[in-house]
Design a protein around this motif. Structure first.
Motif, mmCIF file in Angstrom:
data_model
loop_
_atom_site.group_PDB
_atom_site.id
_atom_site.type_symbol
_atom_site.label_atom_id
_atom_site.label_comp_id
_atom_site.label_asym_id
_atom_site.label_seq_id
_atom_site.Cartn_x
_atom_site.Cartn_y
_atom_site.Cartn_z
ATOM 1 N N VAL A 223 -18.801 19.811 30.626
ATOM 2 C CA VAL A 223 -19.820 21.097 31.274
ATOM 3 C C VAL A 223 -19.665 22.156 31.698
ATOM 4 C CG1 VAL A 223 -20.864 18.476 31.928
ATOM 5 C CG2 VAL A 223 -19.053 20.039 33.214
ATOM 6 N N TYR A 224 -18.234 22.491 31.557
ATOM 7 C CA TYR A 224 -17.696 23.474 32.471
ATOM 8 C C TYR A 224 -17.726 24.910 30.845
ATOM 9 C CZ TYR A 224 -15.797 21.234 36.287
ATOM 10 O OH TYR A 224 -15.401 20.542 37.376
ATOM 11 N N TYR A 225 -18.298 24.231 29.698
ATOM 12 C CA TYR A 225 -18.453 25.886 28.124
ATOM 13 C C TYR A 225 -19.659 25.576 28.689
ATOM 14 C CZ TYR A 225 -13.776 23.788 27.345
ATOM 15 O OH TYR A 225 -12.321 23.896 26.622
ATOM 16 N N GLU A 226 -20.638 25.278 29.525
ATOM 17 C CA GLU A 226 -21.917 25.483 28.157
ATOM 18 C C GLU A 226 -22.787 26.213 29.139
ATOM 19 O OE1 GLU A 226 -23.547 23.719 26.616
ATOM 20 O OE2 GLU A 226 -21.751 22.413 25.914
ATOM 21 N N LEU A 227 -24.281 26.585 29.817
ATOM 22 C CA LEU A 227 -25.014 27.648 30.507
ATOM 23 C C LEU A 227 -24.058 28.024 32.115
ATOM 24 C CD1 LEU A 227 -28.443 26.465 29.732
ATOM 25 C CD2 LEU A 227 -26.703 27.720 28.379
ATOM 26 N N PHE B 294 -24.888 14.159 30.099
ATOM 27 C CA PHE B 294 -25.775 13.031 30.012
ATOM 28 C C PHE B 294 -26.323 14.101 28.525
ATOM 29 C CE2 PHE B 294 -25.052 12.799 34.584
ATOM 30 C CZ PHE B 294 -24.941 11.182 34.209
ATOM 31 N N VAL B 295 -26.267 15.293 28.128
ATOM 32 C CA VAL B 295 -27.019 15.531 27.461
ATOM 33 C C VAL B 295 -26.296 14.792 25.694
ATOM 34 C CG1 VAL B 295 -28.112 17.754 25.760
ATOM 35 C CG2 VAL B 295 -28.092 17.170 28.650
ATOM 36 N N CYS C 101 -18.871 17.623 49.165
ATOM 37 C CA CYS C 101 -18.310 17.589 47.966
ATOM 38 C C CYS C 101 -19.685 17.628 46.479
ATOM 39 C CB CYS C 101 -17.115 15.920 48.282
ATOM 40 S SG CYS C 101 -18.092 15.064 48.906
ATOM 41 N N TYR C 102 -18.930 17.515 45.874
ATOM 42 C CA TYR C 102 -19.736 17.706 44.919
ATOM 43 C C TYR C 102 -19.971 16.574 42.903
ATOM 44 C CZ TYR C 102 -21.790 21.825 47.468
ATOM 45 O OH TYR C 102 -21.663 22.524 48.929
ATOM 46 N N TRP C 103 -20.537 16.617 42.807
ATOM 47 C CA TRP C 103 -20.654 16.084 41.421
ATOM 48 C C TRP C 103 -21.166 16.937 40.289
ATOM 49 C CZ3 TRP C 103 -18.203 12.101 38.578
ATOM 50 C CH2 TRP C 103 -17.753 10.723 39.325
ATOM 51 N N LEU C 104 -20.653 17.220 39.256
ATOM 52 C CA LEU C 104 -21.705 18.335 38.673
ATOM 53 C C LEU C 104 -22.259 17.945 37.114
ATOM 54 C CD1 LEU C 104 -19.312 21.366 38.874
ATOM 55 C CD2 LEU C 104 -21.062 20.468 40.416
ATOM 56 N N LEU C 105 -24.234 17.810 37.057
ATOM 57 C CA LEU C 105 -24.095 16.407 36.042
ATOM 58 C C LEU C 105 -24.527 17.358 35.189
ATOM 59 C CD1 LEU C 105 -25.221 14.057 38.691
ATOM 60 C CD2 LEU C 105 -23.012 14.044 37.915
ATOM 61 N N ARG C 106 -24.877 17.248 33.874
ATOM 62 C CA ARG C 106 -25.320 18.182 32.982
ATOM 63 C C ARG C 106 -26.628 16.916 32.585
ATOM 64 N NH1 ARG C 106 -24.157 19.090 27.408
ATOM 65 N NH2 ARG C 106 -25.964 20.145 26.432
#
Length: 467
Positions: A222-226, A214-215, A252-257
């Motif tokens: 998102v796997y490249y970021e912090l 969302f950024v 289970c998971y949602w990964l939200l930047r």
């Protein structure tokens, strides 16, 4: 003389690191660029209606509300598409929309059309929330990772390995003993990046349902970021017996930047709100947010203490709505305890959320952990967990210790998911209250420990008795 030499060495090291950091910065290609938060007056002329919620919410989301007897309201309706198109036609790009706040994020290269946007009949207000910095330090960088843990990280006497103290201090292993490990629960992790989660073998069994960014400007992945989010996620989802088992390995998971690692500006509160709404829409049961804001790049934009009331800032106002949508929000208290601010960071002041402070591995106060109360007198933090240090898995794939309420929060969040799995008839508000009332400081909650260290087995037993 030795002391003098030590000081010289330390100063040289600091200057060298500072110089290296500055050298890493590059010119920002987005500059000049601005993002305005455009607040709309209403949701009229909308093609959506509350009678047909599955047009904008998943069936899982609708069912979650139905089980808890929570009606939909106008905040659930998407922003009116006609209004969005009107704004978009005035040389702007729409970065995102918030249905809970009825706002639009409009990005533009210059502000020549801003007055025309203000004059649109549907527009209530325009507020600058982001301006592109002249230079940035890129965050989407490759990082090498380990294929296996070190042998000496294994602890044969406990299946939880290096994470043993984190779960046993909360008596959470008892929930695992009855096979409540988060099965059927969906958790959204709001963070700044999840470096190498898609590659590190320790996450191989993690049930990742999807990712979203969302950024602005959006990252390739998102796997490249912090790797802050990598560490946070590891506290919940890792499944490596005798090395590390997280608190909710079967969820289970949602990964939200939604955290911008390149600057600290008010738009991140909008990103957070939009991410939380997305978590709602896909049917998440819990949100872990190891994020907090108060001090922005331009000091005059920073928040004030009087705003710590759960509603004065956009992010806290949004966070205070999460439970009304049937979800549990677990948010870190912040790490300002030893600084001039000292207090909670936003949205840790939100109503009806579990704000988590940190304690040491000896279960004493971690001095950096932000303190309450809120400005309207509510006890905060709600509870505490080990965070000084917590054991996590880094973006390099290694087991390490790190400091912060950021890592205390997911320990609690994972066990809250396990507790809710064990007590599926309870509402989000009821589960949070059970956790508070199981704390070892519940008789006299304060603004350092809150209700104390929760005992999740006690919370389960109380919940079984209370109908």
């Amino acid at each position: 003389m030795r002391r003098f030499l030590l000081i010289i060495i330390l100063v040289t090291a600091v200057v060298t690191c500072w110089a290296q950091d500055r050298a890493k910065k590059v010119r920002n290609k987005e500059c000049p660029s601005f993002i305005f938060r455009v607040t709309l007056k209403d949701k009229q002329n909308s093609p959506y209606s509350l009678e047909r919620p599955t047009r904008f919410l998943s069936r899982r989301s609708v069912e979650r509300r139905r089980k808890q007897g929570l009606p939909l309201d106008t905040t659930d309706l998407p922003v009116t598409p006609k209004y969005v198109r009107q704004i978009e036609s005035l040389k702007t790009a729409i970065i995102g929309t918030s249905r809970w706040n009825n706002t639009v994020l409009a990005q533009m290269k210059d502000t020549s059309e801003l007055e025309r946007i203000r004059q649109l009949p549907c527009v209530k207000d325009c507020h600058l929330v982001w301006h592109a910095p002249d230079s940035i330090q890129p965050t989407a960088l490759k990082m090498k990772y380990e294929e296996e843990f070190n042998e000496w990280d294994s602890i044969s006497t406990t299946p939880y390995g290096r994470a043993d103290a984190q779960i046993r201090s909360l008596n959470g292993q008892r929930l695992h003993d009855i096979n409540c490990m988060g099965e059927g629960m969906m958790i959204a992790v709001l963070d700044g990046g999840f470096k190498n989660v898609d590659k590190i073998p320790a996450f191989g069994k993690a049930d990742i349902r999807g990712t979203r960014d969302f950024v602005y400007p959006f990252s390739p992945s998102v796997y490249y970021e912090l790797d802050h989010g990598t560490k946070v996620l590891s506290a919940m989802t890792t499944q490596k017996p005798h090395y590390y088992i997280g608190t909710a390995p079967h969820a289970c998971y949602w990964l939200l930047r939604c955290e911008d690692g390149q600057s600290e500006q008010e738009v991140e509160e909008d990103y957070w709100a939009i991410a939380a709404e997305f978590a709602d829409s896909v049917g998440c049961d819990l949100i872990n947010s190891s994020l907090g804001y108060n001090d922005f790049d331009k000091g005059y934009e920073s928040h004030k203490l009087w705003q710590l009331d759960g509603h004065s800032t956009l992010i806290s106002h949004s966070a205070s709505m999460v439970a009304r949508k049937g979800m549990i929000l677990v948010n870190s208290a912040g790490n300002s305890g030893m600084g001039p601010w000292k207090k909670l960071t936003f949205p840790a002041d939100a109503e009806d959320c579990l704000t988590v402070g940190a304690v040491t591995d000896l279960l004493t106060n971690a001095p950096f952990s932000s303190v309450g109360p809120t400005q309207d007198g509510r006890v905060k933090p709600d509870v505490v967990a080990i965070g000084s240090p917590a054991t996590v898995i880094t973006g390099r794939g290694s087991i390490a210790q790190d400091m912060g309420t950021s890592f205390a929060a997911p320990i609690i969040c994972g066990l809250a998911a396990c507790l809710w799995q064990a007590l599926p008839e309870k509402s989000a508000l009821e589960i949070m209250e059970l956790i508070r009332q199981s704390g070892n400081n519940k008789e006299h909650p304060d603004n350092i420990y809150g209700y104390g260290l929760p005992n999740f087995w006690r919370a389960y037993m109380i919940g079984k008795v209370k109908k």
